[in-house]
Design an enzyme around this catalytic site. Structure first.
Site, PDB file in Angstrom:
ATOM      1  N   ASP A   1      27.804 -14.434  -4.081  1.00 45.23           N
ATOM      2  CA  ASP A   1      27.151 -13.718  -5.169  1.00 45.23           C
ATOM      3  C   ASP A   1      25.636 -13.805  -4.956  1.00 45.23           C
ATOM      4  O   ASP A   1      25.154 -13.566  -3.850  1.00 45.23           O
ATOM      5  CB  ASP A   1      27.611 -14.314  -6.520  1.00 45.23           C
ATOM      6  CG  ASP A   1      27.211 -13.491  -7.725  1.00 45.23           C
ATOM      7  OD1 ASP A   1      27.976 -12.598  -8.108  1.00 45.23           O
ATOM      8  OD2 ASP A   1      26.134 -13.755  -8.289  1.00 45.23           O
TER       9      ASP A   1
ATOM     10  N   HIS B   1      36.511 -13.189  -7.687  1.00 50.10           N
ATOM     11  CA  HIS B   1      35.087 -13.206  -7.347  1.00 50.10           C
ATOM     12  C   HIS B   1      34.615 -14.626  -7.062  1.00 50.10           C
ATOM     13  O   HIS B   1      33.887 -14.867  -6.101  1.00 50.10           O
ATOM     14  CB  HIS B   1      34.283 -12.588  -8.482  1.00 50.10           C
ATOM     15  CG  HIS B   1      32.809 -12.532  -8.203  1.00 50.10           C
ATOM     16  ND1 HIS B   1      32.274 -11.722  -7.223  1.00 50.10           N
ATOM     17  CD2 HIS B   1      31.759 -13.189  -8.781  1.00 50.10           C
ATOM     18  CE1 HIS B   1      30.956 -11.870  -7.194  1.00 50.10           C
ATOM     19  NE2 HIS B   1      30.616 -12.747  -8.129  1.00 50.10           N
TER      20      HIS B   1
ATOM     21  N   ASP C   1      38.274  -9.280  -5.371  1.00 51.58           N
ATOM     22  CA  ASP C   1      36.983  -9.095  -6.015  1.00 51.58           C
ATOM     23  C   ASP C   1      36.579  -7.631  -5.948  1.00 51.58           C
ATOM     24  O   ASP C   1      36.142  -7.135  -4.901  1.00 51.58           O
ATOM     25  CB  ASP C   1      35.918  -9.968  -5.352  1.00 51.58           C
ATOM     26  CG  ASP C   1      34.558  -9.821  -6.018  1.00 51.58           C
ATOM     27  OD1 ASP C   1      34.529  -9.450  -7.207  1.00 51.58           O
ATOM     28  OD2 ASP C   1      33.538 -10.075  -5.357  1.00 51.58           O
TER      29      ASP C   1
END
Length: 300
Positions: A123, A279, A249
């Site tokens: 991320d 995710h 994800d």
């Protein structure tokens, strides 16, 4: 800069989190001192494995990955980004910019004089971490990119657009529920409480709320030029570069292809798809990721 600091008692007796805190100080561009919290486990003389979290988590995300890596002989560091975890939290959303986050982590890394680094970035841990690699590639030995990207003015996915709209409009950002919904297995109440711990109330969430709007997904976004410049460096990066994206994800699905295509060090690597993970793949498949990072960090 007005800065909040989450009270230490919020982090007492967290589930499955026996780590000692460490702190360093970085400076904002107006001179404000900001405290960065980080974990530092394993032998100090070993080459560092750097684990960078993203939105809206903190280093608690790596609690099941750190022990096996440290036991295998790696020095494992996991900082909390400014605005998250036990790190300081500027109150004003405008105090958070992509470039400031990169600078704050650069200061922290240089302050510890980390070298020969194996980076794992997921991320925003990838958005920031890859900028660090591009700005000082000599300090990085190898990279694992997981559920992340380095956008240059184009959207990531329809799922990200929905997340952006939600994050900017919901009255109270439910951090623990966001992480819960971003896993395949779901989180226990105790785990959700740990993700809620850094944020006593909504005033502490300025960074968490601001982050999605900072992703440079249009040509007029700030940091597009800086990310494009970083890509130019990464397109010459010949050290080992591995992608480990999950199969569950929707936000980053397919993003691994750009890394595999554009970065020389990614060619010929045993890229993996982490099956049965969302995710936050660190929550879903910690043992698999720890083994993967351990093997990769031993590459010559």
């Amino acid at each position: 800069m007005d800065v909040l600091r989450t009270p230490d008692e919020r982090f007492a007796a967290l589930a499955d989190f026996p780590f000692a805190p460490h702190y360093a100080t970085v400076r904002a561009d107006d001179g404000t001192a900001l405290r960065v919290h980080y974990l530092d486990e394993g032998p100090r003389e070993a080459a560092p494995v750097l684990l960078l979290h993203g939105e809206p988590s903190w280093c608690y995300l790596y609690r099941r990955i750190i022990p096996p890596l440290a036991a295998s002989g790696h020095r494992v560091l996991a900082p909390d980004l400014i605005g998250f975890g036990r790190s300081d939290k500027p109150r004003d959303p405008s105090d958070y910019t992509y470039e400031r986050h990169v600078d704050w982590m650069r200061q922290w890394l240089l302050g510890l004089d980390l070298r020969d680094i194996t980076l794992f970035g997921q991320d925003w841990g990838g958005l920031i971490g890859l900028r660090l690699v591009a700005s000082m590639p000599e300090r990085f030995a190898r990279v694992v990119a997981a559920n992340t990207g380095l956008p240059e003015g184009h959207t990531l996915s329809e799922a990200f657009e929905r997340w952006l709209q939600y994050s900017q409009s919901v009255p109270d950002l439910p951090v623990e529920r966001i992480v819960h919904r971003g896993t395949a297995r779901g989180l226990s109440e105790a785990e959700q409480a740990a993700y809620r711990a850094p944020f006593p109330d909504e005033t502490y969430k300025a960074g968490a709320r601001r982050f999605p709007a900072l992703v440079p997904i249009t040509p007029v976004h700030p940091s597009v030029a800086e990310n494009t410049a970083a890509w130019r460096v990464l397109e010459q990066f010949e050290k080992p570069f591995l992608t480990a994206f999950s199969d569950g994800d929707a936000i980053t699905r397919g993003g691994e292809r750009a890394f595999q295509r554009r970065i020389p060090g990614a060619r010929g690597q045993a890229h993996v798809t982490i099956a049965g993970a969302g995710h936050f793949l660190q929550e879903d498949k910690p043992e698999e990721l720890a083994a993967l990072i351990d093997r990769f960090a031993r590459l010559l």
